[in-house]
Design a protein around this motif. Structure first.
Motif, mmCIF file in Angstrom:
data_model
loop_
_atom_site.group_PDB
_atom_site.id
_atom_site.type_symbol
_atom_site.label_atom_id
_atom_site.label_comp_id
_atom_site.label_asym_id
_atom_site.label_seq_id
_atom_site.Cartn_x
_atom_site.Cartn_y
_atom_site.Cartn_z
ATOM 1 N N VAL A 13 1.041 -1.094 -0.248
ATOM 2 C CA VAL A 13 -0.426 -0.021 0.020
ATOM 3 C C VAL A 13 1.216 0.854 -0.155
ATOM 4 N N LEU A 14 1.003 2.393 -1.095
ATOM 5 C CA LEU A 14 1.268 3.346 -0.839
ATOM 6 C C LEU A 14 0.333 4.553 -0.788
ATOM 7 N N PHE A 15 1.197 5.832 -0.222
ATOM 8 C CA PHE A 15 0.055 6.936 0.104
ATOM 9 C C PHE A 15 0.943 8.176 0.109
ATOM 10 N N VAL A 16 0.021 9.019 -0.496
ATOM 11 C CA VAL A 16 0.480 10.034 -1.652
ATOM 12 C C VAL A 16 0.422 10.924 -0.560
ATOM 13 N N ARG A 17 0.476 12.059 0.274
ATOM 14 C CA ARG A 17 -0.210 12.598 1.011
ATOM 15 C C ARG A 17 -0.343 14.317 -0.638
ATOM 16 N N ASP A 18 -1.823 15.276 0.097
ATOM 17 C CA ASP A 18 -1.395 17.046 -0.262
ATOM 18 C C ASP A 18 -1.576 16.301 -2.379
ATOM 19 N N GLN A 19 -2.551 15.815 -3.182
ATOM 20 C CA GLN A 19 -2.292 15.319 -3.841
ATOM 21 C C GLN A 19 -3.743 16.270 -4.415
ATOM 22 N N ASN A 20 -3.378 17.337 -5.268
ATOM 23 C CA ASN A 20 -4.357 18.210 -6.361
ATOM 24 C C ASN A 20 -4.404 17.499 -7.697
ATOM 25 N N ILE A 21 -5.153 16.314 -8.131
ATOM 26 C CA ILE A 21 -4.756 15.953 -9.257
ATOM 27 C C ILE A 21 -6.318 15.923 -9.882
ATOM 28 N N ASP A 22 -6.620 15.881 -10.918
ATOM 29 C CA ASP A 22 -7.918 15.455 -11.536
ATOM 30 C C ASP A 22 -8.286 14.210 -11.570
ATOM 31 N N ARG A 23 -9.228 13.673 -12.992
ATOM 32 C CA ARG A 23 -9.509 12.477 -12.785
ATOM 33 C C ARG A 23 -8.451 11.759 -13.810
ATOM 34 N N MET A 24 -8.465 12.655 -14.738
ATOM 35 C CA MET A 24 -7.390 12.223 -15.798
ATOM 36 C C MET A 24 -6.062 11.364 -15.494
ATOM 37 N N ARG A 25 -5.413 12.407 -14.380
ATOM 38 C CA ARG A 25 -4.796 12.431 -13.767
ATOM 39 C C ARG A 25 -4.639 11.145 -13.373
ATOM 40 N N GLN A 26 -5.814 11.124 -12.321
ATOM 41 C CA GLN A 26 -5.371 9.611 -11.070
ATOM 42 C C GLN A 26 -5.480 8.407 -12.246
ATOM 43 N N LYS A 27 -6.020 8.469 -13.709
ATOM 44 C CA LYS A 27 -6.307 7.430 -14.475
ATOM 45 C C LYS A 27 -5.208 7.209 -15.109
ATOM 46 N N GLN A 28 -4.447 7.995 -14.922
ATOM 47 C CA GLN A 28 -3.425 7.791 -15.726
ATOM 48 C C GLN A 28 -1.897 7.437 -14.343
ATOM 49 N N ILE A 29 -2.075 7.563 -13.182
ATOM 50 C CA ILE A 29 -1.188 7.384 -11.808
ATOM 51 C C ILE A 29 -2.234 5.542 -12.155
ATOM 52 N N THR A 30 -3.004 5.375 -12.058
ATOM 53 C CA THR A 30 -3.329 3.458 -12.173
ATOM 54 C C THR A 30 -3.179 2.871 -12.696
ATOM 55 N N ALA A 31 -2.671 3.669 -14.285
ATOM 56 C CA ALA A 31 -2.513 2.819 -15.482
ATOM 57 C C ALA A 31 -0.680 2.723 -15.253
ATOM 58 N N ILE A 32 -0.074 3.566 -14.495
ATOM 59 C CA ILE A 32 1.078 2.936 -14.115
ATOM 60 C C ILE A 32 1.015 1.216 -13.542
ATOM 61 N N PHE A 33 0.545 0.514 -13.252
ATOM 62 C CA PHE A 33 0.674 -0.179 -12.343
ATOM 63 C C PHE A 33 -0.403 -1.281 -12.909
ATOM 64 N N GLY A 34 -1.574 -1.158 -13.809
ATOM 65 C CA GLY A 34 -1.365 -2.214 -14.721
ATOM 66 C C GLY A 34 -2.804 -1.632 -15.560
ATOM 67 N N PRO A 35 -3.306 -2.389 -17.377
ATOM 68 C CA PRO A 35 -4.010 -1.740 -18.098
ATOM 69 C C PRO A 35 -5.661 -1.672 -16.997
ATOM 70 N N LEU A 36 -5.701 -0.105 -16.926
ATOM 71 C CA LEU A 36 -7.049 0.306 -16.279
ATOM 72 C C LEU A 36 -7.865 -0.912 -16.535
ATOM 73 N N SER A 37 -8.558 -0.979 -15.350
ATOM 74 C CA SER A 37 -10.207 -1.895 -15.665
ATOM 75 C C SER A 37 -11.165 -0.986 -15.463
ATOM 76 N N ARG A 38 -12.068 -1.999 -15.752
ATOM 77 C CA ARG A 38 -13.503 -1.322 -14.514
ATOM 78 C C ARG A 38 -14.503 -2.126 -13.912
ATOM 79 N N LEU A 39 -14.728 -1.350 -12.832
ATOM 80 C CA LEU A 39 -15.307 -2.663 -11.752
ATOM 81 C C LEU A 39 -16.895 -3.006 -12.409
ATOM 82 N N PRO A 40 -17.116 -4.150 -11.838
ATOM 83 C CA PRO A 40 -18.532 -4.994 -12.468
ATOM 84 C C PRO A 40 -19.322 -4.689 -10.812
ATOM 85 N N TYR A 41 -20.527 -4.699 -11.640
ATOM 86 C CA TYR A 41 -21.941 -4.173 -10.233
ATOM 87 C C TYR A 41 -21.936 -2.959 -9.615
ATOM 88 N N VAL A 42 -20.461 -1.969 -9.812
ATOM 89 C CA VAL A 42 -20.556 -1.161 -9.281
ATOM 90 C C VAL A 42 -20.629 0.293 -10.025
#
Ligand code: OGA
Ligand code: MN
Length: 281
Positions: free
Chosen positions: A40-69
């Motif tokens: 688990v990694l914690f990063v404080r004080d991030q003023n990022i938009d959703r596009m940037r969050q998706k880019q950060i997520t994709a560093i760890f693996g292909p962006l994917s969608r949740l079923p049922y939610v």
């Protein structure tokens, strides 16, 4: 990049790193290694938009969608983990020890949460290290789990096992129920090997695991209870007290997590993105 462990067993703060701009290959790999090591990694004080969050997520693996939610209306890749101030005495999304969607053939590799609004106190999240849980197993349980498979069932999302209305999460997280494929028993190994670090972790889910292969629910129950108590011992855990701007990444293959529902009367909103995983081996 500086990594500062938050406990002796799991989790690290990531310091001196700018998450607002794209990562080069080297720092992206450093970040993946950090997740392999600390889970688990914690990063404080991030003023990022959703596009940037998706880019950060994709560093760890292909962006994917949740079923049922149900995701955001204007972005199918992002879920709002939200409880409104007036949603009191209801369940909360993730309010028991679990890993995410382990009843799928390929459960998510991990997820990212970004805190937008948090209660003044409460609404913490806990994680538990399942690599350490495996290593620290008493010898008889180690022999029992290795090699064995367990049944995972998407009970809350199916037809036969959908929970009663009153135990469901509040209205702000909309979940689809009644999918007959979620009632199908899925077998996964009880001990899985992480595809990157090759480390072994216990892979059982207090929400979705119903029994061991070739064993009844009744015979499995006392063994599962013993394992769950072991898997969530405090020395395997870290607890995060959220602040607005926190960005948290976790490995869903080797951890359990728990959303603490102790903030009735306050609004809590986190944006959630997910990266894909593989069929557990
Ligand atoms: C999740 C989850 C925990 C929280 O997003 O999968 O369990 O604290 N959330 O909101
Ligand atoms: Mn969860």
């Amino acid at each position: 990049m500086r990594l500062e462990p938050v406990t002796g067993g799991i989790g690290a703060d990531v310091l001196e790193t700018d998450f607002s701009v794209p990562f080069g290959d080297r720092s992206a790999e450093q970040l993946r290694r950090a997740l392999d090591q600390y889970l688990v990694l914690f990063v404080r004080d991030q003023n990022i938009d959703r596009m940037r969050q998706k880019q950060i997520t994709a560093i760890f693996g292909p962006l994917s969608r949740l079923p049922y939610v149900e995701p955001l209306d204007d972005d199918p890749d992002v879920v709002a983990v939200l409880k409104e101030a007036d949603e009191v005495k209801v369940g909360v999304f993730g309010g028991d020890w679990h890993s995410d969607f382990s009843f799928l053939e390929c459960p998510p590799g991990g997820s990212v949460l970004h805190a937008v609004e948090v209660p003044p106190v409460g609404g913490d999240t806990l994680w538990a290290n399942q690599i350490l849980a495996y290593e620290a197993l008493p010898e008889d349980l180690k022999t029992f789990v290795n090699p064995r498979r367990a049944v995972h069932l998407g009970a809350p999302y199916g037809v036969n096992y959908a929970p009663p209305e009153k135990t469901r999460s509040g209205r702000s997280i909309r979940m689809t129920r009644g999918d007959p494929t979620a009632d199908i028993e899925r077998l996964h190994p009880v001990v899985r090997t992480h595809p990157r670090s090759a480390r072994k972790a216990l892979f059982l889910n207090p929400i979705y695991t119903t029994r061991f292969e070739d064993m009844s629910v009744e015979d499995s129950a006392p063994i599962l209870a013993r394992l769950y108590a072991h898997m969530t011992r405090p020395e395997l855990c870290c607890r995060h007290r959220w602040r607005v701007g926190d960005l948290v990444v976790w490995d869903n293959r080797t951890t359990l997590h728990f959303a603490v529902n102790d903030y009735d009367g306050f609004r809590r909103l986190l944006y959630r993105t997910t990266f894909a995983g593989e069929s557990p081996v």
